[in-house]
Design an enzyme around this catalytic site. Structure first.
Site, mmCIF file in Angstrom:
data_model
loop_
_atom_site.group_PDB
_atom_site.id
_atom_site.type_symbol
_atom_site.label_atom_id
_atom_site.label_comp_id
_atom_site.label_asym_id
_atom_site.label_seq_id
_atom_site.Cartn_x
_atom_site.Cartn_y
_atom_site.Cartn_z
ATOM 1 C CB CYS A 192 50.117 -51.603 -88.751
ATOM 2 S SG CYS A 192 51.806 -52.259 -89.252
ATOM 3 C CG HIS A 206 47.629 -53.220 -92.098
ATOM 4 N ND1 HIS A 206 47.543 -51.867 -91.892
ATOM 5 C CD2 HIS A 206 49.023 -53.632 -92.103
ATOM 6 C CE1 HIS A 206 48.756 -51.453 -91.888
ATOM 7 N NE2 HIS A 206 49.743 -52.550 -91.961
ATOM 8 C CD GLU A 249 44.262 -51.208 -92.714
ATOM 9 O OE1 GLU A 249 45.262 -50.831 -92.945
ATOM 10 O OE2 GLU A 249 43.783 -51.437 -91.459
#
Length: 206
Positions: A83, A187, A189
């Site tokens: 990011c 992202h 994750e």
């Protein structure tokens, strides 16, 4: 086989614990720290980032993060930006008319997306570059989670880099891979199985 060691760089920005958990789930041994020695010694370094470019750069400079990243890249040791952690790898960021110097690993600027709905928030497909190691084995329909108002929208670096693009009204770089340095605007994750595959591919390459 010994698990690959990864440091998530703690400079006051980013979803540190969610990044740690996501990397642990794909088999890495993960430490969240600002310690330069640990960051230098790890098999892989993850540079997260959320919020404003200027604030992220200020936090990074407080822990000498620019030098940590530069030394790893110069030594051919893996770094993954996520990011705003991707954005600060470029030479500069322009937010609210203010230009901030970045790490300068890649030339060019991060600028505001010219789109009717900002931020770009939610799931989006990407067009991965030929020979991508990060996107290996992923289907073209795989979706990734984005939340950002700014992005690198042109590539001014070397032709050897593997570029992955996405579109939110305008095209922007969703990921870049060049030697030991890789980054994603989305992202991983927060991107479910597709994001886990990205992290797994990265860890496997360490």
């Amino acid at each position: 086989m010994t698990a690959k060691s990864v440091v998530v760089l703690d400079y006051g920005s980013g979803n540190l614990r969610s990044a740690q958990r996501a990397l642990q789930r794909v088999g890495a041994s993960v430490e969240v720290t600002a310690d330069a020695g640990a960051a230098a010694a790890a098999d892989g370094l993850v540079v997260p980032g959320v919020g404003a470019y200027e604030a992220c750069m200020a936090g990074l400079r407080e822990i000498d993060g620019e030098r940590i990243i530069a030394q790893r890249v110069a030594a051919g040791r893996a770094v993954l930006g996520v990011c705003v952690g991707m954005q600060i790898l470029f030479a500069r960021g322009v937010e609210f008319g203010v230009e901030t110097a970045g790490c300068g690993q890649w030339p060019g600027a991060v600028t505001g997306l010219d789109a009717p709905v900002i931020p770009h928030m939610g799931w989006n497909i990407v067009k991965s570059g030929a020979g991508s190691a990060l996107f290996k084995g992923l289907d073209a329909s795989a979706r990734f989670y984005f939340v950002h108002s700014y992005a690198a929208q042109r590539w001014e670096g070397t032709p050897e880099a593997v570029l992955t693009w996405a579109t939110h009204h305008v095209p922007f770089l969703a990921a870049v891979e060049e030697g030991p340095l890789a980054a994603t605007q989305f992202h991983p994750e927060k991107s479910g199985d597709a994001g886990a595959a990205i992290l797994s591919n990265w860890v496997e390459g360490l």
